[in-house]
Design a protein around this motif. Sequence first.
Motif, PDB file in Angstrom:
ATOM      1  N   MET A 181      48.800  -2.511  32.156  1.00 55.11           N
ATOM      2  CA  MET A 181      47.463  -2.954  32.377  1.00 55.11           C
ATOM      3  C   MET A 181      47.322  -2.954  33.396  1.00 55.11           C
ATOM      4  O   MET A 181      47.289  -4.029  33.622  1.00 55.11           O
ATOM      5  N   SER A 182      46.149  -2.217  34.914  1.00 59.31           N
ATOM      6  CA  SER A 182      45.716  -2.674  35.729  1.00 59.31           C
ATOM      7  C   SER A 182      44.019  -2.757  36.123  1.00 59.31           C
ATOM      8  O   SER A 182      43.890  -2.045  37.283  1.00 59.31           O
ATOM      9  N   PRO A 183      43.915  -3.449  35.609  1.00 58.49           N
ATOM     10  CA  PRO A 183      42.645  -2.808  35.465  1.00 58.49           C
ATOM     11  C   PRO A 183      41.831  -3.518  36.774  1.00 58.49           C
ATOM     12  O   PRO A 183      40.866  -3.100  38.158  1.00 58.49           O
ATOM     13  N   GLY A 184      42.334  -4.512  37.361  1.00 56.76           N
ATOM     14  CA  GLY A 184      41.799  -5.203  38.712  1.00 56.76           C
ATOM     15  C   GLY A 184      42.405  -4.988  40.188  1.00 56.76           C
ATOM     16  O   GLY A 184      43.065  -6.032  40.872  1.00 56.76           O
ATOM     17  N   ASP A 185      43.394  -4.145  40.165  1.00 49.90           N
ATOM     18  CA  ASP A 185      44.148  -2.983  40.977  1.00 49.90           C
ATOM     19  C   ASP A 185      43.533  -2.810  42.218  1.00 49.90           C
ATOM     20  O   ASP A 185      43.441  -3.881  43.416  1.00 49.90           O
ATOM     21  N   VAL A 186      42.584  -2.713  42.633  1.00 48.73           N
ATOM     22  CA  VAL A 186      41.351  -2.448  43.680  1.00 48.73           C
ATOM     23  C   VAL A 186      41.007  -3.896  44.292  1.00 48.73           C
ATOM     24  O   VAL A 186      40.759  -3.906  45.159  1.00 48.73           O
ATOM     25  N   ALA A 187      40.167  -4.582  42.856  1.00 46.51           N
ATOM     26  CA  ALA A 187      40.135  -5.710  43.577  1.00 46.51           C
ATOM     27  C   ALA A 187      40.948  -6.463  43.436  1.00 46.51           C
ATOM     28  O   ALA A 187      39.703  -7.604  45.217  1.00 46.51           O
ATOM     29  N   LEU A 188      42.116  -6.639  43.714  1.00 48.26           N
ATOM     30  CA  LEU A 188      42.905  -7.223  44.597  1.00 48.26           C
ATOM     31  C   LEU A 188      43.167  -7.379  45.068  1.00 48.26           C
ATOM     32  O   LEU A 188      43.603  -7.574  46.374  1.00 48.26           O
TER      33      LEU A 188
ATOM     34  N   PHE B  30      38.110   1.786  37.201  1.00 56.25           N
ATOM     35  CA  PHE B  30      38.695  -0.141  37.229  1.00 56.25           C
ATOM     36  C   PHE B  30      37.744  -0.720  36.568  1.00 56.25           C
ATOM     37  O   PHE B  30      36.323  -0.672  36.243  1.00 56.25           O
ATOM     38  N   LEU B  31      38.202  -2.297  37.181  1.00 54.73           N
ATOM     39  CA  LEU B  31      37.257  -3.538  36.699  1.00 54.73           C
ATOM     40  C   LEU B  31      36.499  -3.054  37.151  1.00 54.73           C
ATOM     41  O   LEU B  31      35.575  -3.255  38.250  1.00 54.73           O
ATOM     42  N   ALA B  32      34.720  -3.455  36.259  1.00 58.88           N
ATOM     43  CA  ALA B  32      33.767  -3.905  36.099  1.00 58.88           C
ATOM     44  C   ALA B  32      33.017  -4.657  37.172  1.00 58.88           C
ATOM     45  O   ALA B  32      33.309  -6.035  36.982  1.00 58.88           O
ATOM     46  N   GLY B  33      32.147  -4.198  38.092  1.00 57.67           N
ATOM     47  CA  GLY B  33      31.676  -5.043  39.308  1.00 57.67           C
ATOM     48  C   GLY B  33      32.318  -4.816  40.481  1.00 57.67           C
ATOM     49  O   GLY B  33      31.980  -5.465  41.781  1.00 57.67           O
TER      50      GLY B  33
ATOM     51  N   ALA C 116      50.742   0.613  37.873  1.00 59.11           N
ATOM     52  CA  ALA C 116      50.037  -0.225  39.619  1.00 59.11           C
ATOM     53  C   ALA C 116      50.654  -0.938  39.082  1.00 59.11           C
ATOM     54  O   ALA C 116      49.824  -1.993  40.317  1.00 59.11           O
ATOM     55  N   SER C 117      50.614  -1.824  38.239  1.00 58.23           N
ATOM     56  CA  SER C 117      50.788  -3.738  37.309  1.00 58.23           C
ATOM     57  C   SER C 117      51.743  -4.074  38.081  1.00 58.23           C
ATOM     58  O   SER C 117      51.971  -5.170  38.774  1.00 58.23           O
ATOM     59  N   PHE C 118      52.911  -3.278  38.411  1.00 59.08           N
ATOM     60  CA  PHE C 118      54.117  -3.252  38.861  1.00 59.08           C
ATOM     61  C   PHE C 118      53.848  -3.020  40.669  1.00 59.08           C
ATOM     62  O   PHE C 118      55.331  -3.358  41.122  1.00 59.08           O
ATOM     63  N   LEU C 119      53.154  -2.051  41.229  1.00 57.96           N
ATOM     64  CA  LEU C 119      53.120  -1.883  42.460  1.00 57.96           C
ATOM     65  C   LEU C 119      52.020  -3.151  43.020  1.00 57.96           C
ATOM     66  O   LEU C 119      52.366  -2.777  44.781  1.00 57.96           O
ATOM     67  N   VAL C 120      51.069  -3.500  42.865  1.00 58.31           N
ATOM     68  CA  VAL C 120      49.834  -3.811  43.734  1.00 58.31           C
ATOM     69  C   VAL C 120      49.769  -5.999  42.656  1.00 58.31           C
ATOM     70  O   VAL C 120      50.007  -6.075  43.413  1.00 58.31           O
TER      71      VAL C 120
ATOM     72  N   GLY D 156      49.873   4.969  35.852  1.00 58.29           N
ATOM     73  CA  GLY D 156      49.595   4.406  34.578  1.00 58.29           C
ATOM     74  C   GLY D 156      47.439   3.949  34.622  1.00 58.29           C
ATOM     75  O   GLY D 156      47.160   3.596  33.783  1.00 58.29           O
ATOM     76  N   ALA D 157      47.039   3.046  35.612  1.00 61.08           N
ATOM     77  CA  ALA D 157      45.865   3.294  36.142  1.00 61.08           C
ATOM     78  C   ALA D 157      45.275   2.027  34.970  1.00 61.08           C
ATOM     79  O   ALA D 157      46.254   0.925  34.560  1.00 61.08           O
ATOM     80  N   SER D 158      44.008   1.798  34.528  1.00 61.35           N
ATOM     81  CA  SER D 158      43.503   0.822  33.556  1.00 61.35           C
ATOM     82  C   SER D 158      44.630   0.441  32.474  1.00 61.35           C
ATOM     83  O   SER D 158      44.702  -0.377  31.601  1.00 61.35           O
ATOM     84  N   TYR D 159      44.653   1.617  31.311  1.00 62.01           N
ATOM     85  CA  TYR D 159      45.205   1.520  30.327  1.00 62.01           C
ATOM     86  C   TYR D 159      46.082   3.256  29.570  1.00 62.01           C
ATOM     87  O   TYR D 159      44.890   3.650  28.731  1.00 62.01           O
ATOM     88  N   ASP D 160      46.175   3.786  31.119  1.00 58.06           N
ATOM     89  CA  ASP D 160      46.769   5.039  30.333  1.00 58.06           C
ATOM     90  C   ASP D 160      47.741   5.158  29.377  1.00 58.06           C
ATOM     91  O   ASP D 160      47.967   5.942  28.548  1.00 58.06           O
ATOM     92  N   TRP D 161      48.518   4.018  29.252  1.00 54.06           N
ATOM     93  CA  TRP D 161      49.826   3.826  28.741  1.00 54.06           C
ATOM     94  C   TRP D 161      49.280   2.643  27.449  1.00 54.06           C
ATOM     95  O   TRP D 161      49.746   1.886  27.302  1.00 54.06           O
ATOM     96  N   PRO D 162      48.450   2.535  26.648  1.00 53.50           N
ATOM     97  CA  PRO D 162      48.097   1.337  26.060  1.00 53.50           C
ATOM     98  C   PRO D 162      48.850   0.666  24.956  1.00 53.50           C
ATOM     99  O   PRO D 162      49.158  -0.495  25.069  1.00 53.50           O
ATOM    100  N   ALA D 163      49.947   1.652  24.469  1.00 58.07           N
ATOM    101  CA  ALA D 163      51.097   1.405  23.809  1.00 58.07           C
ATOM    102  C   ALA D 163      51.909   0.817  24.555  1.00 58.07           C
ATOM    103  O   ALA D 163      52.591  -0.499  24.019  1.00 58.07           O
ATOM    104  N   GLY D 164      51.841   0.356  25.605  1.00 59.48           N
ATOM    105  CA  GLY D 164      52.479  -0.844  26.461  1.00 59.48           C
ATOM    106  C   GLY D 164      52.204  -2.132  26.473  1.00 59.48           C
ATOM    107  O   GLY D 164      53.400  -2.545  27.447  1.00 59.48           O
TER     108      GLY D 164
END
Length: 299
Positions: free
Chosen positions: A116-123, A239-242, A75-79, A103-111
Amino acid sequence: MDTMRDRFIATTSRLLDEDPRIALVLAEISRDGFGRAERAHPHRVINVGIREQLLIGAGAGLALTGMRPIMHTFASFLVERPFEQVKLDLGHQGVGGVLVSAGASYDWPAGGFTHMSPGDVALLDTLDGWTVHVPGHPDEAETLLRRSVTGDDRVYVRLSLQSNRAGRPVQGPGFATVRRGTGGVVIAVGPMLDDVLEATEGLDTTVLYATTVRPFDAAGLRRAVGAHGTADVVIVEPFLAGTSTTVANDALTDLPHRVLGLGVGRSELRRYGQMPEHLMAHGLDPHSLRQRITGFLHL
């Protein structure tokens, strides 16, 4: 149970066999899963390497020729990384395509935060004309993907390792009513449903389930609120609160109402841990959700 990403690979491979209009554009991520499809359809399975801007540009070019491109990476590389291309190559040119993330917001925390992409939908909310699906189970992901490839519009399918225990029928883009009550409305988005149901067990609340968040089902929310003169609504998103509080407020603009948006916080958690620890840190585990929901709804 397979993951949403596993189901995406299997389903897309079958779609490539079934429909000569469909093309797949990759940027290395998940390429190993598409080995057979790449050999069977070398002109419609395209790996551009670690070039995410080119990923979107190539997909838009295919759409201009009449193809239906599926573009896939984290998600972080797609959006986020190729956002200018998403805005211009797809939106400005008026062509469609299907973005499918992992990947969503934190599917792979070690990465780390780069993955991580919690802001993808907001963007994506800053752009016009996007449909956004957030499945909560691999079965739902398959249904939504198959539905997405049939049109010519712009669609984002957000996949996650987090999943509900069972899939639910995806009847349409509107909210599904899971539980009815009179003490407020709680909207659970995608993989948050199981935790929301546990958090609201025994509470007099209506629970709505959303696998499609854009367009937002304003009419469905109004029906759930019913004939009450006021409305109290909690939205629980992975994803991102709010992110959806504005559209919920717009849906209830002529009613006295309160809306609480629960989701991933803005602060970066630098001790990456594991997914359950992130859920707890952001207050999205069942215990934390119950405290936050009951406190807001005064239950």
